[in-house]
Design an enzyme around this catalytic site. Structure first.
Site, mmCIF file in Angstrom:
data_model
loop_
_atom_site.group_PDB
_atom_site.id
_atom_site.type_symbol
_atom_site.label_atom_id
_atom_site.label_comp_id
_atom_site.label_asym_id
_atom_site.label_seq_id
_atom_site.Cartn_x
_atom_site.Cartn_y
_atom_site.Cartn_z
ATOM 1 N N GLU A 28 -10.200 -3.353 13.871
ATOM 2 C CA GLU A 28 -9.042 -4.235 13.787
ATOM 3 C C GLU A 28 -8.292 -3.861 12.513
ATOM 4 O O GLU A 28 -8.751 -4.175 11.413
ATOM 5 C CB GLU A 28 -9.477 -5.697 13.738
ATOM 6 C CG GLU A 28 -10.187 -6.168 14.998
ATOM 7 C CD GLU A 28 -10.714 -7.587 14.875
ATOM 8 O OE1 GLU A 28 -10.860 -8.077 13.732
ATOM 9 O OE2 GLU A 28 -10.983 -8.204 15.911
ATOM 10 N N HIS A 62 10.177 1.426 -4.151
ATOM 11 C CA HIS A 62 11.240 0.723 -3.455
ATOM 12 C C HIS A 62 10.979 -0.780 -3.445
ATOM 13 O O HIS A 62 9.837 -1.231 -3.460
ATOM 14 C CB HIS A 62 11.358 1.231 -2.019
ATOM 15 C CG HIS A 62 11.683 2.690 -1.933
ATOM 16 N ND1 HIS A 62 11.299 3.480 -0.879
ATOM 17 C CD2 HIS A 62 12.372 3.508 -2.779
ATOM 18 C CE1 HIS A 62 11.725 4.719 -1.067
ATOM 19 N NE2 HIS A 62 12.371 4.757 -2.214
ATOM 20 N N TYR A 132 4.394 1.011 8.620
ATOM 21 C CA TYR A 132 4.786 -0.207 7.930
ATOM 22 C C TYR A 132 5.056 -1.310 8.956
ATOM 23 O O TYR A 132 5.835 -1.100 9.895
ATOM 24 C CB TYR A 132 6.096 -0.033 7.160
ATOM 25 C CG TYR A 132 6.239 1.144 6.240
ATOM 26 C CD1 TYR A 132 6.232 0.965 4.855
ATOM 27 C CD2 TYR A 132 6.468 2.425 6.729
ATOM 28 C CE1 TYR A 132 6.423 2.033 3.995
ATOM 29 C CE2 TYR A 132 6.653 3.497 5.867
ATOM 30 C CZ TYR A 132 6.630 3.300 4.507
ATOM 31 O OH TYR A 132 6.825 4.366 3.660
ATOM 32 N N GLU A 143 18.637 -3.047 -0.707
ATOM 33 C CA GLU A 143 17.517 -2.171 -1.046
ATOM 34 C C GLU A 143 17.757 -1.465 -2.375
ATOM 35 O O GLU A 143 18.877 -1.013 -2.655
ATOM 36 C CB GLU A 143 17.315 -1.131 0.057
ATOM 37 C CG GLU A 143 17.075 -1.718 1.430
ATOM 38 C CD GLU A 143 15.732 -2.398 1.551
ATOM 39 O OE1 GLU A 143 14.771 -1.969 0.880
ATOM 40 O OE2 GLU A 143 15.637 -3.364 2.333
#
Length: 205
Positions: A28, A62, A132, A143
């Site tokens: 998992e 980032h 992601y 951003e």
């Protein structure tokens, strides 16, 4: 599945239990309920991304404006990478601190990065893939980035890959031109610790 908080608060390392037999393995790699039990908030999945990188490629550091920010649950389905979380929250007791987790296709760990933190990684071999799960869609105007080689942060990027070959950091033009942490703070690009904590509290509420 084991979940532990990193030394950068509101970021977590997730180690799955891998069940193997003669056919292969099962695990998992993400459990929303277990993550919520630990963090007190849900990860609402609004976007999923993947990138593939050659050895030495550095992506980050980032982050996104808060609110809404962008929480990320990252894992490495193929290859190996050093994942890095940086506390860029102005006013945080650990401002400027960073922590790392090795993500690879052996232990298959994941990292959960809450809103308001900086995130990046270095690929440790060619054809490394990172996935992601994101709480908000990509919005270019919100951003930002901090230079991953900023000596004031002092991230200890690997100098050798998983196969022992030497590594040199490979940066995009965008990341090469990113400001230092100090310059980003001066330009008021960084989130404040209090604002981030207030936003996280609203998610837990």
């Amino acid at each position: 599945m084991e979940i532990r908080e990193l030394k950068v608060g509101d970021a977590y390392e997730v180690t799955p239990k891998i069940l193997g037999d003669s056919r292969g393995a099962f695990l998992e790699w993400f459990r929303a309920d277990r993550l919520q039990e630990t963090t007190g908030r849900r990860l609402d999945l609004l976007q999923a991304n993947a990138s593939i990188s050659r050895a030495g490629a550095v992506r980050g550091i980032h982050f996104a404006d808060v609110p809404p920010g962008q929480a990320k649950y990252v894992s490495c389905p193929r290859g190996a990478l050093l994942d890095v979380v940086v506390d860029i929250r102005v006013g945080s007791p650990t401002f400027g601190a960073w922590d790392t987790v090795l993500l690879d296709d052996v232990d298959r760990r994941g990292v959960f990065v809450s809103e308001g933190l900086g995130h990046g990684f270095m690929a440790l071999e060619d054809d490394t893939m990172i996935s992601y799960l994101c709480s908000a869609p990509y919005t270019p105007a919100r951003e930002h980035g901090v230079h991953p080689l900023d000596p004031a942060i002092g991230i200890e990027w690997p100098t050798t890959g998983r196969n022992g070959a030497p590594l040199e950091p490979l940066l995009s033009t965008k990341d090469t031109e990113a400001p230092s942490l100090a310059d980003a703070e001066q330009q008021e690009l960084l989130p404040s610790y209090d604002a981030v904590q207030s936003f996280l509290a609203s998610l837990r509420g």
